[in-house]
Design a protein around this motif. Sequence first.
Motif, PDB file in Angstrom:
ATOM      1  N   ARG A  70       0.669   3.746 -12.514  1.00 33.94           N
ATOM      2  CA  ARG A  70      -0.862   3.337 -11.642  1.00 33.94           C
ATOM      3  C   ARG A  70      -0.375   3.252 -10.277  1.00 33.94           C
ATOM      4  O   ARG A  70      -1.579   3.973  -9.125  1.00 33.94           O
ATOM      5  CB  ARG A  70      -1.522   1.588 -11.955  1.00 33.94           C
ATOM      6  N   LEU A  71       0.515   2.761 -10.115  1.00 31.87           N
ATOM      7  CA  LEU A  71       0.807   3.329  -8.456  1.00 31.87           C
ATOM      8  C   LEU A  71       0.579   4.546  -7.978  1.00 31.87           C
ATOM      9  O   LEU A  71       0.170   4.880  -6.653  1.00 31.87           O
ATOM     10  CB  LEU A  71       2.336   2.841  -7.942  1.00 31.87           C
ATOM     11  N   CYS A  72       1.053   5.709  -8.548  1.00 30.90           N
ATOM     12  CA  CYS A  72       0.860   7.286  -8.038  1.00 30.90           C
ATOM     13  C   CYS A  72      -0.587   7.862  -8.535  1.00 30.90           C
ATOM     14  O   CYS A  72      -0.654   8.587  -7.103  1.00 30.90           O
ATOM     15  CB  CYS A  72       1.436   8.127  -9.823  1.00 30.90           C
ATOM     16  N   LEU A  73      -1.038   7.064  -8.965  1.00 34.61           N
ATOM     17  CA  LEU A  73      -2.463   7.659  -9.236  1.00 34.61           C
ATOM     18  C   LEU A  73      -3.564   6.845  -7.767  1.00 34.61           C
ATOM     19  O   LEU A  73      -4.556   7.453  -7.975  1.00 34.61           O
ATOM     20  CB  LEU A  73      -2.863   7.267 -10.941  1.00 34.61           C
ATOM     21  N   LEU A  74      -3.242   5.710  -7.497  1.00 31.17           N
ATOM     22  CA  LEU A  74      -4.031   5.455  -6.279  1.00 31.17           C
ATOM     23  C   LEU A  74      -2.747   5.829  -5.191  1.00 31.17           C
ATOM     24  O   LEU A  74      -2.897   5.746  -4.127  1.00 31.17           O
ATOM     25  CB  LEU A  74      -2.969   3.639  -6.317  1.00 31.17           C
ATOM     26  N   GLY A  75      -1.880   7.356  -5.685  1.00 31.88           N
ATOM     27  CA  GLY A  75      -1.475   7.947  -4.091  1.00 31.88           C
ATOM     28  C   GLY A  75      -0.462   7.041  -3.426  1.00 31.88           C
ATOM     29  O   GLY A  75      -0.333   7.415  -2.678  1.00 31.88           O
ATOM     30  N   ILE A  76       0.410   5.686  -4.790  1.00 34.00           N
ATOM     31  CA  ILE A  76       1.273   5.494  -3.789  1.00 34.00           C
ATOM     32  C   ILE A  76       2.648   6.139  -4.454  1.00 34.00           C
ATOM     33  O   ILE A  76       2.893   5.593  -5.235  1.00 34.00           O
ATOM     34  CB  ILE A  76       1.589   4.098  -4.127  1.00 34.00           C
ATOM     35  N   PRO A  77       3.495   6.989  -4.015  1.00 37.41           N
ATOM     36  CA  PRO A  77       4.537   7.357  -4.611  1.00 37.41           C
ATOM     37  C   PRO A  77       5.636   6.387  -5.083  1.00 37.41           C
ATOM     38  O   PRO A  77       5.901   4.947  -3.980  1.00 37.41           O
ATOM     39  CB  PRO A  77       5.273   8.115  -3.337  1.00 37.41           C
ATOM     40  N   ALA A  78       6.114   6.149  -5.868  1.00 38.27           N
ATOM     41  CA  ALA A  78       6.428   5.708  -7.050  1.00 38.27           C
ATOM     42  C   ALA A  78       6.918   6.611  -8.252  1.00 38.27           C
ATOM     43  O   ALA A  78       6.470   7.419  -9.282  1.00 38.27           O
ATOM     44  CB  ALA A  78       5.605   4.614  -7.300  1.00 38.27           C
ATOM     45  N   ALA A  79       7.746   5.595  -8.399  1.00 37.44           N
ATOM     46  CA  ALA A  79       8.984   6.012 -10.066  1.00 37.44           C
ATOM     47  C   ALA A  79       9.557   5.300 -10.522  1.00 37.44           C
ATOM     48  O   ALA A  79       9.726   3.814 -10.576  1.00 37.44           O
ATOM     49  CB  ALA A  79       9.960   6.848  -9.226  1.00 37.44           C
ATOM     50  N   ALA A  80       9.645   4.636 -12.349  1.00 36.89           N
ATOM     51  CA  ALA A  80       9.967   3.892 -12.526  1.00 36.89           C
ATOM     52  C   ALA A  80      11.434   4.445 -13.619  1.00 36.89           C
ATOM     53  O   ALA A  80      11.794   5.694 -13.827  1.00 36.89           O
ATOM     54  CB  ALA A  80       9.475   4.162 -14.283  1.00 36.89           C
TER      55      ALA A  80
END
Length: 528
Positions: free
Chosen positions: A417-427
């Motif tokens: 969800r964060l990636c789709l909002l343009g916030i670079p994230a990973a799990a």
Amino acid sequence: VAAGADLTERLLRAVGGNVTALHAALGDAACRALPADGPPTQVAALTLDLLGPAVLQDSNVSEAMKDADLRPPSRWGTDEARAFVAALGFPETFAQSQSRRLDAELWVSGPLPLPPLHPEYQVEVFDALTGLIAMGSGRRRAVVSLPTGGGKTRIAVEAAVELVLKPEGARRTVLWVAQTNELCEQAVQSFRQVWQNLGAQGETLRVIRFWGRHGNPTASAGTAPTVVVASIQTLNSRFDAPALAWLATPGLVVVDECHHAITPSYTSLLRWLDAEAPRPGAPPKDEPAVIGLSATPFRMDDEESLRLAKRFDQRQYPLDQEGLTDRLLAGGFLACPDYQALATDATVSPGLLNDLDNLWDSQDGGRFDGVLERVNQELATNDARNERLIETLQASDARQILFFTNSVPHAQEMAARLCLLGIPAAAVSGDTPATARRWFLDRFKSGELRVLCNHSVLTTGFDAPRTDLVLIARQVKSPVSYMQMVGRGLRGQRNGGTETCTILTVLDNLGRFREHPFHYCRSLYTRR
């Protein structure tokens, strides 16, 4: 989405436009974040973001590439794999085997300049360890207890180098024991750094990685300085190997995260080292010095805490623990924590709440942990709660955010969800392939990723000193578990970290401080 447009198109071409295969690679949790009518490029970009360099080796992607008349390599990490990846237009890192092990041994030369230990507190601990080790024989044990970010590993490694590995002698071997691969590798790199700066002139330090599938190490020639960094799990599975007999007589043993040290695996370790409690009237044993490291040298049960303290002779450094955290905060060695609560209306089913209440004071830890895990799994699927978490992260101005989620799928969904909002994230989780996991951790430390979502794996042995927000959504009861999560963000400016760090705890999370740990363990460790 963080993935580059070129790689996105290349991935789509590689799978022949098979979006279904990409959905399968992402998994159900991450796919919940995707809009139903999203374009294929969005799916491909998210797959790249969440799988990283492991994407081409995913079984679903691999089958889709075969269906597209491509021939993925039979083995990754080979010249064949590098050629295949290059032909697709992907970086070489995508060709690395995701099960690739680190080299079993590390050879380190030195020295180079190194900033000294902090005279305000680290020198005191070093001097205390000097006196302990100088006792020469018999039982010599202590715990080094500093708040997370205070530099316990640095002090212990420097003491090992200066007091055991550097001087001439017959027992120039250190056995460093830890719980996790991350903790083990952290120790390896610390020995690399300290020996390069403070090592014996003209001598090379042999550092051996002994965890996972690494083979049994052989003894060093003569009296060459040697460090074996081992996981407790690997040691317990190999004690009977005759080839390891040389390792049972080290000059020093260090037990990282030593609040685990009363478990059967550590009792077996002491037995193997012939360092069990001697029988009444028996002469002292010539056992190695044993140093424990922990920010939380106690257990939740008073009796177990006393057993733990006695295992280290109720000796704790620094001697003066009262007000220690305040002194380190005032000196800028620790980041100042800003504790905040994030209130939600989230709850779980009445039956589950009832089970939790009934077992809250139970001595059956296994059953309680099982109920708590079910609570976390149910909270992970609460849409309103998840929306609140995402909104909070969107509104935050923190530069680096460590997010402790409720479950592995929860980490994957939140990162998506964060990636789709343009916030670079990973799990990351225990299921993340080793090479991809290291890639994500390195990108977070370098600032390329802003949010790192994880479930349990980064509570210890992970160092990202610029973390300025720790979001704790995971439900925990133990103050030890909570403090380990908090501690990931408490490295201060004088230790390479930040001035302040926000600790944001979700209100439905039960892991809150009831009493400062100093007051809990003060009676367990006598001053010496």
